[in-house]
Design a protein around this motif. Structure first.
Motif, PDB file in Angstrom:
ATOM      1  N   CYS A 189      -1.438   4.880  -6.572  1.00 22.93           N
ATOM      2  CA  CYS A 189      -0.592   3.704  -6.348  1.00 22.93           C
ATOM      3  C   CYS A 189      -0.608   2.828  -7.596  1.00 22.93           C
ATOM      4  O   CYS A 189      -1.681   2.446  -8.083  1.00 22.93           O
ATOM      5  CB  CYS A 189      -1.080   2.888  -5.147  1.00 22.93           C
ATOM      6  SG  CYS A 189      -0.134   1.362  -4.895  1.00 22.93           S
ATOM      7  N   THR A 226       5.374  11.143   6.036  1.00 17.82           N
ATOM      8  CA  THR A 226       5.044   9.729   6.158  1.00 17.82           C
ATOM      9  C   THR A 226       5.286   9.262   7.583  1.00 17.82           C
ATOM     10  O   THR A 226       6.177   9.765   8.272  1.00 17.82           O
ATOM     11  CB  THR A 226       5.889   8.875   5.192  1.00 17.82           C
ATOM     12  OG1 THR A 226       5.576   7.491   5.386  1.00 17.82           O
ATOM     13  CG2 THR A 226       7.373   9.080   5.425  1.00 17.82           C
ATOM     14  N   ARG A 238       5.121  13.781  -2.251  1.00 18.50           N
ATOM     15  CA  ARG A 238       5.705  12.482  -1.897  1.00 18.50           C
ATOM     16  C   ARG A 238       5.651  11.605  -3.131  1.00 18.50           C
ATOM     17  O   ARG A 238       4.634  11.547  -3.839  1.00 18.50           O
ATOM     18  CB  ARG A 238       4.922  11.876  -0.737  1.00 18.50           C
ATOM     19  CG  ARG A 238       5.333  10.457  -0.347  1.00 18.50           C
ATOM     20  CD  ARG A 238       4.761  10.121   1.024  1.00 18.50           C
ATOM     21  NE  ARG A 238       4.712   8.698   1.281  1.00 18.50           N
ATOM     22  CZ  ARG A 238       5.748   7.954   1.680  1.00 18.50           C
ATOM     23  NH1 ARG A 238       6.941   8.495   1.825  1.00 18.50           N
ATOM     24  NH2 ARG A 238       5.598   6.676   1.920  1.00 18.50           N
ATOM     25  N   ARG A 239       6.762  10.928  -3.403  1.00 17.22           N
ATOM     26  CA  ARG A 239       6.822  10.026  -4.557  1.00 17.22           C
ATOM     27  C   ARG A 239       7.899   8.992  -4.284  1.00 17.22           C
ATOM     28  O   ARG A 239       9.076   9.322  -4.198  1.00 17.22           O
ATOM     29  CB  ARG A 239       7.132  10.828  -5.814  1.00 17.22           C
ATOM     30  CG  ARG A 239       7.107  10.005  -7.098  1.00 17.22           C
ATOM     31  CD  ARG A 239       8.498   9.649  -7.574  1.00 17.22           C
ATOM     32  NE  ARG A 239       8.481   9.217  -8.962  1.00 17.22           N
ATOM     33  CZ  ARG A 239       9.552   9.139  -9.735  1.00 17.22           C
ATOM     34  NH1 ARG A 239      10.732   9.469  -9.259  1.00 17.22           N
ATOM     35  NH2 ARG A 239       9.450   8.724 -10.979  1.00 17.22           N
ATOM     36  N   HIS A 283      -4.493  12.364   0.995  1.00 18.01           N
ATOM     37  CA  HIS A 283      -3.341  11.526   1.316  1.00 18.01           C
ATOM     38  C   HIS A 283      -3.854  10.262   1.991  1.00 18.01           C
ATOM     39  O   HIS A 283      -4.178  10.273   3.181  1.00 18.01           O
ATOM     40  CB  HIS A 283      -2.376  12.284   2.228  1.00 18.01           C
ATOM     41  CG  HIS A 283      -1.024  11.660   2.310  1.00 18.01           C
ATOM     42  ND1 HIS A 283      -0.025  12.135   3.124  1.00 18.01           N
ATOM     43  CD2 HIS A 283      -0.495  10.569   1.680  1.00 18.01           C
ATOM     44  CE1 HIS A 283       1.059  11.395   2.981  1.00 18.01           C
ATOM     45  NE2 HIS A 283       0.791  10.436   2.112  1.00 18.01           N
ATOM     46  N   ILE A 298       4.215   5.078  -5.591  1.00 14.93           N
ATOM     47  CA  ILE A 298       3.152   5.796  -4.886  1.00 14.93           C
ATOM     48  C   ILE A 298       3.435   7.283  -5.041  1.00 14.93           C
ATOM     49  O   ILE A 298       4.569   7.729  -4.829  1.00 14.93           O
ATOM     50  CB  ILE A 298       3.102   5.428  -3.398  1.00 14.93           C
ATOM     51  CG1 ILE A 298       2.592   3.998  -3.212  1.00 14.93           C
ATOM     52  CG2 ILE A 298       2.202   6.386  -2.625  1.00 14.93           C
ATOM     53  CD1 ILE A 298       2.575   3.534  -1.780  1.00 14.93           C
ATOM     54  N   ARG A 299       2.417   8.015  -5.420  1.00 10.33           N
ATOM     55  CA  ARG A 299       2.534   9.467  -5.554  1.00 10.33           C
ATOM     56  C   ARG A 299       1.446  10.134  -4.731  1.00 10.33           C
ATOM     57  O   ARG A 299       0.307   9.674  -4.706  1.00 10.33           O
ATOM     58  CB  ARG A 299       2.336   9.916  -7.007  1.00 10.33           C
ATOM     59  CG  ARG A 299       3.395   9.470  -7.967  1.00 10.33           C
ATOM     60  CD  ARG A 299       3.029   9.898  -9.381  1.00 10.33           C
ATOM     61  NE  ARG A 299       4.111   9.598 -10.305  1.00 10.33           N
ATOM     62  CZ  ARG A 299       4.594  10.451 -11.206  1.00 10.33           C
ATOM     63  NH1 ARG A 299       4.073  11.659 -11.297  1.00 10.33           N
ATOM     64  NH2 ARG A 299       5.577  10.109 -12.001  1.00 10.33           N
ATOM     65  N   TYR A 300       1.836  11.223  -4.096  1.00  7.42           N
ATOM     66  CA  TYR A 300       0.857  12.078  -3.424  1.00  7.42           C
ATOM     67  C   TYR A 300       1.213  13.522  -3.739  1.00  7.42           C
ATOM     68  O   TYR A 300       2.373  13.934  -3.580  1.00  7.42           O
ATOM     69  CB  TYR A 300       0.868  11.861  -1.909  1.00  7.42           C
ATOM     70  CG  TYR A 300       0.233  13.005  -1.132  1.00  7.42           C
ATOM     71  CD1 TYR A 300      -1.117  13.298  -1.278  1.00  7.42           C
ATOM     72  CD2 TYR A 300       0.992  13.794  -0.282  1.00  7.42           C
ATOM     73  CE1 TYR A 300      -1.692  14.346  -0.585  1.00  7.42           C
ATOM     74  CE2 TYR A 300       0.427  14.845   0.420  1.00  7.42           C
ATOM     75  CZ  TYR A 300      -0.914  15.123   0.254  1.00  7.42           C
ATOM     76  OH  TYR A 300      -1.473  16.166   0.922  1.00  7.42           O
ATOM     77  N   GLU A 315      -2.529   6.591   1.559  1.00 11.85           N
ATOM     78  CA  GLU A 315      -1.691   5.571   0.927  1.00 11.85           C
ATOM     79  C   GLU A 315      -2.165   4.155   1.225  1.00 11.85           C
ATOM     80  O   GLU A 315      -2.162   3.290   0.346  1.00 11.85           O
ATOM     81  CB  GLU A 315      -0.246   5.747   1.385  1.00 11.85           C
ATOM     82  CG  GLU A 315       0.399   7.022   0.871  1.00 11.85           C
ATOM     83  CD  GLU A 315       1.825   7.176   1.341  1.00 11.85           C
ATOM     84  OE1 GLU A 315       2.461   6.162   1.712  1.00 11.85           O
ATOM     85  OE2 GLU A 315       2.323   8.319   1.353  1.00 11.85           O
ATOM     86  N   ARG A 316      -2.551   3.898   2.468  1.00 12.53           N
ATOM     87  CA  ARG A 316      -2.994   2.546   2.832  1.00 12.53           C
ATOM     88  C   ARG A 316      -4.205   2.152   1.987  1.00 12.53           C
ATOM     89  O   ARG A 316      -4.285   1.015   1.496  1.00 12.53           O
ATOM     90  CB  ARG A 316      -3.327   2.497   4.316  1.00 12.53           C
ATOM     91  CG  ARG A 316      -3.729   1.117   4.820  1.00 12.53           C
ATOM     92  CD  ARG A 316      -3.819   1.112   6.335  1.00 12.53           C
ATOM     93  NE  ARG A 316      -4.693   2.178   6.808  1.00 12.53           N
ATOM     94  CZ  ARG A 316      -4.395   3.010   7.809  1.00 12.53           C
ATOM     95  NH1 ARG A 316      -3.247   2.913   8.435  1.00 12.53           N
ATOM     96  NH2 ARG A 316      -5.249   3.946   8.181  1.00 12.53           N
ATOM     97  N   THR A 340      -3.789  10.670  -4.051  1.00 12.60           N
ATOM     98  CA  THR A 340      -2.765   9.643  -3.870  1.00 12.60           C
ATOM     99  C   THR A 340      -2.968   8.586  -4.938  1.00 12.60           C
ATOM    100  O   THR A 340      -4.089   8.101  -5.141  1.00 12.60           O
ATOM    101  CB  THR A 340      -2.875   8.985  -2.483  1.00 12.60           C
ATOM    102  OG1 THR A 340      -2.723   9.988  -1.478  1.00 12.60           O
ATOM    103  CG2 THR A 340      -1.805   7.930  -2.289  1.00 12.60           C
ATOM    104  N   ILE A 385      -3.061   1.530  -1.704  1.00  4.77           N
ATOM    105  CA  ILE A 385      -2.362   0.249  -1.853  1.00  4.77           C
ATOM    106  C   ILE A 385      -3.360  -0.904  -1.803  1.00  4.77           C
ATOM    107  O   ILE A 385      -3.324  -1.826  -2.633  1.00  4.77           O
ATOM    108  CB  ILE A 385      -1.295   0.087  -0.759  1.00  4.77           C
ATOM    109  CG1 ILE A 385      -0.173   1.104  -0.946  1.00  4.77           C
ATOM    110  CG2 ILE A 385      -0.715  -1.325  -0.774  1.00  4.77           C
ATOM    111  CD1 ILE A 385       0.815   1.137   0.209  1.00  4.77           C
TER     112      ILE A 385
END
Length: 372
Positions: free
Chosen positions: A255, A121, A103-104, A281, A227-229, A283-284, A253, A287
């Motif tokens: 950010c 996502t 994911r990017r 993973h 954002i990269r995962y 993301e929250r 992940t 960020i």
């Protein structure tokens, strides 16, 4: 002051047996395996690994099972086990430019070089309960293309930096950075130590602080630059070889947050950075980490620092959920002597107040008789 609970060993042993029984649950149901937790509760495993400072999916799954799903307790268990492990050296810094992304995305550029990679996502899902998940059934696998391990994607920040629109990454500090897992937190803290603290910090705490910066308590207007995962190699430099070798591959992940900056007397107007990196993973968390990282740079950038998220001591001293949980939950331990002393003080104060009240009443009575 604490007092030992006499005769409590049998009760404690029975309590532990009861925990094990509740953990197992209905014997008519199959027991959860670590593989099931890892593969089906993967985001919980990722959080426990990140805040437990230990990348081991099986150990994190074991901690979640032992804690009956209490993630903070699982983080505590994993950290405690981590302290028993030997350390034979330090890995080389991760090069996220070599990431094989699942994911990017960029929220700042629609046509970002290399393209958006949506990946897995919840961003576009309807927040409706899916009752089909209540029934165990075979489900079709998602169509996937083979990963292109030779493909590298440029960082969005590098594109902006080439135009001078984004500050360059901070220079690597001289010497070996402090290690928060081996040394107590010292203030003021350099950015490497702050980022360590934020990576281990409680996701909910950082989320609330990051949210506060969006509501006027931080004076920042951020954009998610990228954002990269995905998977990144881990390299180690053995002294006997003299060159680095890849020893593992882990999921992370990353950010990169882009923030407005009006400039200063010495620096022209440009964008500044906030940074977050987590295991797995998450993301929250990444960020929120990036938002708080940028808020903590206020004084460095000659900005006013009046908000909680900009207060280094407040943030770093209260972000650790293991430490916070210990302080809060220790209130359950016996405080008999302390409370008895408080009772004595309160009773004495009440007696003194009552005595003053009686003296005042007697004086009023005497004055009333004299007036007559």
């Amino acid at each position: 002051m604490y007092v030992a609970v006499k005769g409590g060993e049998t009760a404690i042993a029975h309590s532990l047996d009861l925990i094990a029984d509740r953990r197992r649950g209905d014997r008519g149901l199959a027991e959860l395996t670590l593989e099931q937790i890892d593969h089906q509760l993967g985001l919980a495993v990722d959080r426990v690994m990140t805040e437990g400072s230990c990348y081991d999916r099986r150990l994190a799954a074991l901690a979640i099972k032992q804690a009956r799903g209490d993630l903070i307790e699982a983080i505590f268990l994993l950290r405690a086990y981590r302290t028993t492990l030997p350390r034979f050296g330090d890995s080389q810094p991760l090069d996220t430019a070599k990431m094989v992304p699942e994911r990017r995305i960029s929220a700042a550029f629609k046509d970002v070089p290399g393209g958006q990679v949506l990946g897995p996502t919840y961003d576009y899902t309807h927040r409706l309960l899916d009752f089909s998940l209540a029934i165990a059934a075979d489900r079709p696998e998602a169509p996937t293309a083979p990963a292109d391990t030779a493909r590298t994607l440029p960082h969005v920040g590098d594109i902006l930096a080439r135009e001078g629109l984004l500050e360059p990454p901070p220079a690597t500090p001289d010497g070996r950075p402090d290690d928060l897992t081996r040394q107590p937190l010292s203030l003021p803290a350099g950015r490497p130590l702050r980022l360590q603290n934020l990576a281990r910090g409680d996701e909910g705490f950082l989320l609330a602080l990051g949210y506060s910066t969006q509501r006027g308590y931080g004076n920042n207007h951020p954009f998610v630059g990228e954002i990269r995962y995905g998977h990144v190699p881990v390299a180690f430099l053995p002294e006997e070889l003299g060159f680095a070798i890849e020893i593992a591959e882990i999921d992370v992940t990353e950010c990169d947050m882009v923030n407005q900056f009006a400039g200063s007397q010495d620096v022209p107007p440009q964008f500044t950075r906030g940074y977050g990196l987590t295991f797995g993973h998450a993301e929250r968390k990444a960020i929120a980490m990036a938002l708080v990282d940028r808020a903590l740079r206020a004084r460095e950038l000659a900005e006013s620092a009046d908000s909680p998220a900009q207060d280094e001591e407040f943030v770093l001293a209260h972000s650790d959920n293991v430490e916070a949980s210990g302080f809060v939950q220790h209130l359950k331990l016996p405080h008999y002597v302390d409370f008895q002393s408080e009772l004595v003080v309160v009773r004495a104060l009440r007696a003194e107040v009552e005595a003053r009240r009686q003296r005042a009443a007697e004086e009023r009575a005497v004055l009333g008789q004299a007036a007559e």
